[in-house]
Design a protein around this motif. Structure first.
Motif, PDB file in Angstrom:
ATOM      1  N   GLY A  79      23.594 -16.286 -45.796  1.00 21.03           N
ATOM      2  CA  GLY A  79      23.951 -14.877 -45.957  1.00 21.03           C
ATOM      3  C   GLY A  79      25.339 -14.563 -45.432  1.00 21.03           C
ATOM      4  O   GLY A  79      26.076 -13.766 -46.009  1.00 21.03           O
ATOM      5  N   THR A  80      25.709 -15.219 -44.351  1.00 19.86           N
ATOM      6  CA  THR A  80      27.034 -14.983 -43.776  1.00 19.86           C
ATOM      7  C   THR A  80      28.130 -15.416 -44.740  1.00 19.86           C
ATOM      8  O   THR A  80      29.077 -14.675 -45.001  1.00 19.86           O
ATOM      9  CB  THR A  80      27.188 -15.721 -42.432  1.00 19.86           C
ATOM     10  N   THR A  95      19.721 -10.511 -44.134  1.00 13.34           N
ATOM     11  CA  THR A  95      20.113  -9.154 -43.771  1.00 13.34           C
ATOM     12  C   THR A  95      20.731  -9.095 -42.375  1.00 13.34           C
ATOM     13  O   THR A  95      21.704  -8.366 -42.154  1.00 13.34           O
ATOM     14  CB  THR A  95      18.906  -8.197 -43.850  1.00 13.34           C
ATOM     15  N   ASN A 150      24.276  -9.841 -42.267  1.00 12.83           N
ATOM     16  CA  ASN A 150      25.172  -8.737 -42.613  1.00 12.83           C
ATOM     17  C   ASN A 150      25.381  -7.772 -41.459  1.00 12.83           C
ATOM     18  O   ASN A 150      26.322  -6.983 -41.477  1.00 12.83           O
ATOM     19  CB  ASN A 150      24.630  -7.996 -43.832  1.00 12.83           C
ATOM     20  N   ILE A 151      24.497  -7.818 -40.477  1.00 16.50           N
ATOM     21  CA  ILE A 151      24.670  -6.969 -39.292  1.00 16.50           C
ATOM     22  C   ILE A 151      25.499  -7.680 -38.234  1.00 16.50           C
ATOM     23  O   ILE A 151      26.302  -7.060 -37.535  1.00 16.50           O
ATOM     24  CB  ILE A 151      23.297  -6.582 -38.703  1.00 16.50           C
ATOM     25  N   VAL A 198      28.401 -11.362 -40.738  1.00 18.47           N
ATOM     26  CA  VAL A 198      29.480 -10.897 -41.610  1.00 18.47           C
ATOM     27  C   VAL A 198      30.522 -10.060 -40.862  1.00 18.47           C
ATOM     28  O   VAL A 198      31.721 -10.304 -40.994  1.00 18.47           O
ATOM     29  CB  VAL A 198      28.898 -10.129 -42.814  1.00 18.47           C
ATOM     30  N   GLY A 244      24.894  -3.943 -43.617  1.00 22.31           N
ATOM     31  CA  GLY A 244      23.889  -4.898 -43.152  1.00 22.31           C
ATOM     32  C   GLY A 244      22.656  -4.223 -42.579  1.00 22.31           C
ATOM     33  O   GLY A 244      21.532  -4.663 -42.813  1.00 22.31           O
ATOM     34  N   MET A 268      20.628  -3.085 -45.448  1.00 26.78           N
ATOM     35  CA  MET A 268      19.910  -4.209 -46.046  1.00 26.78           C
ATOM     36  C   MET A 268      18.689  -4.597 -45.220  1.00 26.78           C
ATOM     37  O   MET A 268      17.611  -4.860 -45.765  1.00 26.78           O
ATOM     38  CB  MET A 268      20.848  -5.409 -46.167  1.00 26.78           C
ATOM     39  N   GLY A 328      22.994  -0.421 -49.276  1.00 24.56           N
ATOM     40  CA  GLY A 328      22.372  -1.609 -48.712  1.00 24.56           C
ATOM     41  C   GLY A 328      20.859  -1.496 -48.655  1.00 24.56           C
ATOM     42  O   GLY A 328      20.135  -2.436 -49.007  1.00 24.56           O
TER      43      GLY A 328
END
Length: 400
Positions: free
Chosen positions: A16-17, A137, A140-141, A144, A245, A248, A299
């Motif tokens: 995901g990253t 997810t 994304n928090i 990312v 994130g 999501m 998201g």
């Protein structure tokens, strides 16, 4: 939570990253290689197309080995691709590294979804899938935004080197925690391909392409949209991606919870809401506060579709779910590639950085139409009935 689910979640975090961190680094990468923003957007399109190709190809090859061994091989490929991206001297080699890393993506989530679903009771399957996708997810928090910050402060190459290290951690987690379950007896390519004769499987995949594609139409160009239109500083992109994130993460939890109770109504609500929010984004993008709220909602609504769509495919491909599951992950990324390409087209045509939001709204609305059509077909097929729409396991697929 079974420890094997934790291992899958760690792997999903690394994947995901690398998938989403590119959005916050497009301006830096474009400047470094001397290309335009739409051209840099090909790094998103190329990754997504790599997932589309790699998902069925590597899953078919994976029918010859155990699922654990295949997951290990996939994470090794992921590490190799990110290392190549980190050292690539030209844009072409950077794109190659993205594609190499992406080849592992679809099969990892496709095989991982089947493993996760098999670890729990039938009425917990969507929740187990959602647990694995929590890694995506949470990336994304945490992953990312940190990757974006590092890329802007130190250099984007460092970000991809760190992502490669995350892949190594994910690989070790799989080695230690995923049980060495032999591949299923009677697992043959011909049996897996039969699932694609069911129109409901194909409709679910088409919903996947269009629905999540709507999210990527907007998010691919989030950095230039927020800096040039909303008026945010470059450094603000990091916390805006945190908001995305968080959305999501929340959407994934809600999608997993309600997909086990009322699958199709969950899809109607998420896809309809997504179409409306993306259309409004063309207006809210001009205001900092409203833009931030909209990013959170995009998201949440976008990822609320993931567990129900993945479970829908598993239900309808009952008996031979592995290839269908992986191809559906590829369908998510086919939508990503299509949306990133269309978004780049409307920007290059001079319609501005908010124009991709209209593209996303149209894609999400089309997905909603397919969901309504799928439900109508199912109501006219007594052998299937409304069971899978209510979120319970569907019987064997019906061939039309």
């Amino acid at each position: 939570m079974p420890l094997a689910l934790l291992a899958l979640t760690v792997g999903a975090f690394g994947i995901g990253t690398t998938e989403f961190v590119i959005m916050g680094l497009l301006p830096e990468i474009a400047a470094d290689y001397g290309v335009t923003i739409p051209t840099a957007g090909l790094l998103v399109t190329g990754y997504a197309l790599g997932v589309v190709i790699g998902a069925p190809l590597l899953t078919v090859l994976g029918t010859k080995v155990s699922r654990k061994r295949m997951l290990m091989l996939l994470m090794g490929l992921f590490v190799l691709g990110n290392l190549l991206s980190a050292v690539a001297p030209t844009f072409g080699l950077m794109l190659t590294g993205r594609v190499v890393a992406s080849l592992a993506h679809g099969s990892f989530f496709g095989i991982g979804s089947v493993v996760a679903a098999d670890l729990v009771a039938p009425d917990k399957k969507a929740g187990a899938i959602a647990t694995m996708f929590t890694g995506l997810t949470v990336a994304n928090i945490v992953g990312v935004p940190l990757g974006t910050f590092v890329g802007q402060a130190v250099g984007w190459r460092t970000t991809f080197a760190i992502v490669a290290a995350l892949g190594v951690i994910g690989l070790l987690g799989i080695v230690k925690l995923v049980p060495a379950v032999p591949r299923p007896e009677g697992s043959r390519l011909r049996g897996e391909l039969k699932a694609f004769r069911n129109p409901q499987v194909l409709l679910a995949m088409a919903m996947t392409v269009l629905g999540f594609g709507g999210v990527f139409a907007a998010i691919t160009y989030i950095a230039p949209m927020m800096t040039h239109v909303a008026g945010y500083a470059d450094g603000s992109v990091t916390w805006l991606l945190v908001l995305f994130g968080i959305g999501m993460f929340l959407g994934n939890l809600l999608g997993g919870r309600f997909a086990d109770r009322a699958l199709m109504p969950m899809l109607y609500a998420a896809l309809g809401g997504l179409a409306v929010v993306l259309a409004l984004f063309t207006v809210t993008a001009h205001n900092k506060i409203l833009a931030a709220i909209t990013i959170l909602l995009v998201g949440a609504l976008g990822f609320a579709t993931v567990p129900p769509l993945q479970k829908r495919v598993l239900d309808q491909a009952h008996g031979a779910p592995t290839l269908a599951s992986a191809v559906n992950i590829g369908a998510f990324n086919l939508g990503n590639a299509l949306a990133a390409w269309l978004g780049g087209l409307v920007i290059a045509a001079g319609f501005g950085y908010t124009a991709p939001n209209w593209v996303g709204a149209a894609l999400a609305a089309a997905a909603l139409g397919l969901a309504l059509w799928s439900a109508a077909l199912e109501r006219r097929t007594p052998a299937v009935g409304a069971g899978s729409s209510a979120g319970v396991r569907a019987p064997a697929p019906v061939h039309h």
